[in-house]
Design an enzyme around this catalytic site. Sequence first.
Site, PDB file in Angstrom:
ATOM      1  N   HIS A 144      63.438 -63.321   3.622  1.00 52.12           N
ATOM      2  CA  HIS A 144      64.258 -64.371   3.005  1.00 52.12           C
ATOM      3  C   HIS A 144      63.493 -65.660   2.818  1.00 52.12           C
ATOM      4  O   HIS A 144      62.375 -65.821   3.296  1.00 52.12           O
ATOM      5  CB  HIS A 144      65.520 -64.608   3.844  1.00 52.12           C
ATOM      6  CG  HIS A 144      65.257 -65.124   5.235  1.00 52.12           C
ATOM      7  ND1 HIS A 144      65.004 -66.441   5.497  1.00 52.12           N
ATOM      8  CD2 HIS A 144      65.219 -64.485   6.423  1.00 52.12           C
ATOM      9  CE1 HIS A 144      64.829 -66.616   6.797  1.00 52.12           C
ATOM     10  NE2 HIS A 144      64.947 -65.431   7.391  1.00 52.12           N
ATOM     11  N   CYS A 160      63.336 -62.228  11.512  1.00 57.93           N
ATOM     12  CA  CYS A 160      63.182 -62.015  10.082  1.00 57.93           C
ATOM     13  C   CYS A 160      61.823 -62.507   9.591  1.00 57.93           C
ATOM     14  O   CYS A 160      61.117 -63.235  10.278  1.00 57.93           O
ATOM     15  CB  CYS A 160      64.286 -62.738   9.320  1.00 57.93           C
ATOM     16  SG  CYS A 160      65.936 -62.073   9.645  1.00 57.93           S
TER      17      CYS A 160
END
EC number: 2.-.-.-
Length: 184
Positions: A144, A160
């Site tokens: 992301h 992440c």
Amino acid sequence: MITRRHFLNTAAATAGLAATSVNAQGYLIPEQQLPRIVRIDRDYAPGEIHVEPGNFKLYFMFSPGMAMEYSVGIGRAGLYESGDFIIQVKKEWPSWTPTPEMIERDPGSYLQYEDGMEGGINNPLGARALYLFKGNRDTFLRIHGTNAPRTIGSAVSNGCVRLVNSHISDLYNRVPLNTRAVLH
């Protein structure tokens, strides 16, 4: 298969991307962190994403030995999860909800968002997100964007992989659903 025309068009587009990335979110991105087309000597298949945490790089493979290289931030010690995943969902300006584990680790930072946060510039997932699945199970791992570009090149996230917003937007446009993503 990547044709010569596609490769040259991608190179031209990348030149424009580098110029727009230099001042993302008011932060001067170091030249060595700008996306670029590179030759690599790994046995990665075309059309795949490979994240190499040791050098904070993500590679989107065009052809054998040729890739678009992006600088990334990764999960901090104990939270980075290697594995073989499939991108089954892509979202622009995604909403975000911290996982119960995140809230348990740091309630002062995350409890206030237990009901979620709408997408937008202040959202930790940034401009775009690629959702990593194992089979039909959402792993809650994402590739992301970030509203904290200074964290690129470090291990600070909750697991992440993060890119500067303009860079994830570029990657998002290149990557189709069902792309294999390997976090080494």
